[in-house]
Design a protein around this motif. Structure first.
Motif, mmCIF file in Angstrom:
data_model
loop_
_atom_site.group_PDB
_atom_site.id
_atom_site.type_symbol
_atom_site.label_atom_id
_atom_site.label_comp_id
_atom_site.label_asym_id
_atom_site.label_seq_id
_atom_site.Cartn_x
_atom_site.Cartn_y
_atom_site.Cartn_z
ATOM 1 N N LYS A 71 0.848 -1.187 0.000
ATOM 2 C CA LYS A 71 0.000 0.000 0.000
ATOM 3 C C LYS A 71 0.886 1.240 0.000
ATOM 4 C CE LYS A 71 -3.610 -1.965 2.948
ATOM 5 N NZ LYS A 71 -4.344 -1.719 4.193
ATOM 6 N N ARG A 72 0.328 2.349 -0.459
ATOM 7 C CA ARG A 72 1.060 3.614 -0.421
ATOM 8 C C ARG A 72 1.187 4.136 1.010
ATOM 9 N NH1 ARG A 72 1.137 9.006 -0.017
ATOM 10 N NH2 ARG A 72 -0.892 9.173 0.927
ATOM 11 N N ALA A 73 0.124 3.927 1.797
ATOM 12 C CA ALA A 73 0.085 4.412 3.169
ATOM 13 C C ALA A 73 -0.690 3.413 4.024
ATOM 14 C CB ALA A 73 -0.564 5.787 3.214
ATOM 15 N N ILE A 74 -0.352 3.355 5.313
ATOM 16 C CA ILE A 74 -0.951 2.347 6.182
ATOM 17 C C ILE A 74 -1.621 2.981 7.406
ATOM 18 C CG2 ILE A 74 0.560 0.489 5.420
ATOM 19 C CD1 ILE A 74 2.302 0.919 7.881
ATOM 20 N N SER A 75 -2.560 2.223 7.993
ATOM 21 C CA SER A 75 -3.312 2.664 9.167
ATOM 22 C C SER A 75 -2.460 2.516 10.433
ATOM 23 C CB SER A 75 -4.574 1.820 9.316
ATOM 24 O OG SER A 75 -4.223 0.487 9.675
ATOM 25 N N PHE A 76 -2.988 3.021 11.541
ATOM 26 C CA PHE A 76 -2.273 2.931 12.815
ATOM 27 C C PHE A 76 -2.049 1.472 13.222
ATOM 28 C CE2 PHE A 76 -2.225 2.995 17.551
ATOM 29 C CZ PHE A 76 -1.027 3.675 17.700
ATOM 30 N N GLU A 77 -3.057 0.645 13.081
ATOM 31 C CA GLU A 77 -2.922 -0.773 13.454
ATOM 32 C C GLU A 77 -1.848 -1.456 12.593
ATOM 33 O OE1 GLU A 77 -5.953 0.699 12.840
ATOM 34 O OE2 GLU A 77 -6.435 0.904 14.971
ATOM 35 N N GLU A 78 -1.868 -1.143 11.307
ATOM 36 C CA GLU A 78 -0.845 -1.695 10.412
ATOM 37 C C GLU A 78 0.532 -1.153 10.777
ATOM 38 O OE1 GLU A 78 -3.328 -2.353 6.276
ATOM 39 O OE2 GLU A 78 -2.862 -0.290 6.888
ATOM 40 N N TYR A 79 0.573 0.104 11.184
ATOM 41 C CA TYR A 79 1.849 0.716 11.554
ATOM 42 C C TYR A 79 2.449 0.033 12.783
ATOM 43 C CZ TYR A 79 5.473 4.234 11.892
ATOM 44 O OH TYR A 79 6.704 4.864 11.925
#
Length: 117
Positions: A71-79
């Motif tokens: 993905k180009r950018a990730i969510s907090f949980e993914e982070y």
């Protein structure tokens, strides 16, 4: 003393709040009003925190872990998963990394600078 241990002068900000502040620094995430963090902003945060030092951890290391999400950018949980992967890969203490990130300088969005004038 642990190199990731904050001094008494450093303010501890929640990881979630810091994450949102760095998301705002991404023009696309900010325009869409979403809390998604791209690799470029993650690298800036890790660099500001003194974790991304181009010796022990490089942009190649961060990129390899980040691009597993495709993905180009990730969510907090993914982070959080990303940080865990990075810490495991580089044999670092995850909690110490998080603390260093929480006590790093919070980015100041250009709109916030204009408000202060």
């Amino acid at each position: 003393m642990n190199i990731f241990e904050p001094s008494k002068e450093e303010q501890i900000i929640s990881l979630d709040e810091m994450f949102k502040a760095y998301c705002r620094m991404d023009p696309l995430s900010d325009a869409m009003e979403v809390n998604l963090l791209p690799l470029s902003q993650s690298d800036k945060w890790l660099s500001t925190a003194g974790i991304l030092d181009m010796k022990k951890i490089t942009t190649t290391d961060t990129g390899l872990c980040f691009f597993k999400f495709k993905k180009r950018a990730i969510s907090f949980e993914e982070y959080l998963s990303y940080l865990e992967e990075l810490a495991t890969t580089k044999s670092l203490d995850l909690e110490a990394m998080k603390l260093k990130m929480q006590t790093s300088r919070k980015p100041l969005h250009p709109r916030d600078v204009k408000k202060k004038r």
